[in-house]
Design a protein around this motif. Structure first.
Motif, short mmCIF file in Angstrom:
data_model
loop_
_atom_site.label_atom_id
_atom_site.label_comp_id
_atom_site.label_asym_id
_atom_site.label_seq_id
_atom_site.Cartn_x
_atom_site.Cartn_y
_atom_site.Cartn_z
N MET A 1 0.85 -1.19 0.00
CA MET A 1 0.00 0.00 0.00
C MET A 1 0.89 1.24 0.00
O MET A 1 2.04 1.17 0.42
CB MET A 1 -0.88 0.01 1.26
N ASP B 1 -9.72 -8.34 -0.97
CA ASP B 1 -9.93 -6.89 -0.88
C ASP B 1 -8.89 -6.12 -1.71
O ASP B 1 -8.67 -4.93 -1.48
CB ASP B 1 -9.88 -6.44 0.58
N TYR B 2 -8.30 -6.78 -2.70
CA TYR B 2 -7.29 -6.12 -3.52
C TYR B 2 -7.95 -5.02 -4.35
O TYR B 2 -9.02 -5.25 -4.94
CB TYR B 2 -6.58 -7.13 -4.43
N PRO B 3 -7.37 -3.82 -4.40
CA PRO B 3 -8.00 -2.68 -5.10
C PRO B 3 -8.25 -2.96 -6.58
O PRO B 3 -7.35 -3.36 -7.32
CB PRO B 3 -6.98 -1.55 -4.94
N ASN B 4 -9.47 -2.73 -7.02
CA ASN B 4 -9.86 -2.95 -8.41
C ASN B 4 -9.26 -1.93 -9.37
O ASN B 4 -9.10 -2.21 -10.55
CB ASN B 4 -11.38 -2.92 -8.56
N VAL C 1 -1.35 3.20 -5.61
CA VAL C 1 -2.78 3.42 -5.78
C VAL C 1 -3.22 2.93 -7.16
O VAL C 1 -4.32 2.42 -7.33
CB VAL C 1 -3.14 4.92 -5.62
N ARG D 1 -6.26 -0.81 -9.49
CA ARG D 1 -4.87 -1.09 -9.84
C ARG D 1 -4.73 -1.89 -11.13
O ARG D 1 -5.46 -2.83 -11.37
CB ARG D 1 -4.17 -1.87 -8.72
#
Length: 179
Positions: free
Chosen positions: A101, A166-169, A112, A171
Motif C-alpha cells: 500500500m 480486498d485487492y484494489p480494483n 494506488v 490497480r
C-alpha cells in the motif's frame, strides 16, 4: 560521460539493493544472476554506440539531456523507494502476507494505480535514458525490458488479485489505468 555515469549508477544501485535490501525466499536472484549475458551483452552493445566517435548528440542538445537526466534520477529514486517498501512488507521471519500500500513517501503513491510500481519506475528510467542518449539500441533494450517487466507485473498482479479478496480494483499491473 553522463550516459556512462547513469548506466553505471543504475547497475551499482541494483547490486547494492540485491545485497542489502531484497529478501529472497527461494534464491530467485542470487548475486551471480546480475552478471548474466543479457546485461553484459546489452551493456557492451549500448556502450559501443553511445561512445562511438560518430555518435550524434541528442537533437535538442543539453535541454533534452538535462530533462531526461532529471526524469532518470526521479525514476531511480522511485524504484529504490518501492524496493524498500516491498522489503518492509513482512517483518524478518514473518509468514503473514499482505499486499503493498502507499506510505507517506510520495514515490509509493503509485501503489494506488499499479501493482508493480518498481517496474513502472524501472521502465521510466530506461525511457529517460533512451531520450537522454537518443540511441536506437538503447530504445530496443528499453522495449525488451518493458516486455519482460510487463510479463512479470501481470503475473504478480494476478497473484495479488487471487490471493487478496480486498485487492484494489483500480490497480493495473504496470501502467496506470492502461496495462
Amino acid at each position: 560521460i553522463l550516459a556512462c555515469a547513469c548506466h553505471t549508477f543504475h547497475y551499482m544501485k541494483r547490486l547494492i539493493e540485491t545485497i542489502f535490501v531484497h529478501r529472497f525466499s527461494h534464491g530467485t536472484m542470487p548475486l551471480g544472476t546480475m552478471n548474466c549475458a543479457y546485461y553484459w551483452g546489452f551493456s557492451a552493445w549500448l556502450a559501443y554506440y553511445i561512445n562511438h566517435p560518430l555518435y550524434t548528440p541528442p537533437s535538442y542538445g543539453e535541454l533534452q539531456v538535462n530533462y531526461a537526466l532529471a526524469m532518470f534520477a526521479m525514476c531511480e529514486l522511485g524504484n529504490f523507494s518501492i524496493h524498500l517498501t516491498l522489503t518492509n512488507l513482512r517483518g524478518e521471519g514473518s509468514r503473514s502476507r499482505r499486499f503493498p500500500m502507499p506510505t507517506k513517501n510520495p514515490f509509493t503513491w503509485l501503489f494506488v494505480f499499479v501493482s508493480c510500481p518498481n517496474y513502472t519506475y524501472e521502465v521510466g528510467a530506461w525511457v529517460s535514458f533512451s531520450i537522454m542518449t537518443q540511441c536506437l539500441p538503447v530504445a530496443l533494450y528499453t522495449l525488451l525490458g518493458f516486455i519482460q517487466m510487463t510479463i512479470w507485473a501481470k503475473g504478480k498482479h494476478r497473484a495479488y488479485s487471487r490471493e487478496f479478496k480486498d485487492y484494489p480494483n483500480l490497480r493495473m499491473a504496470i501502467i496506470p489505468l492502461i496495462l
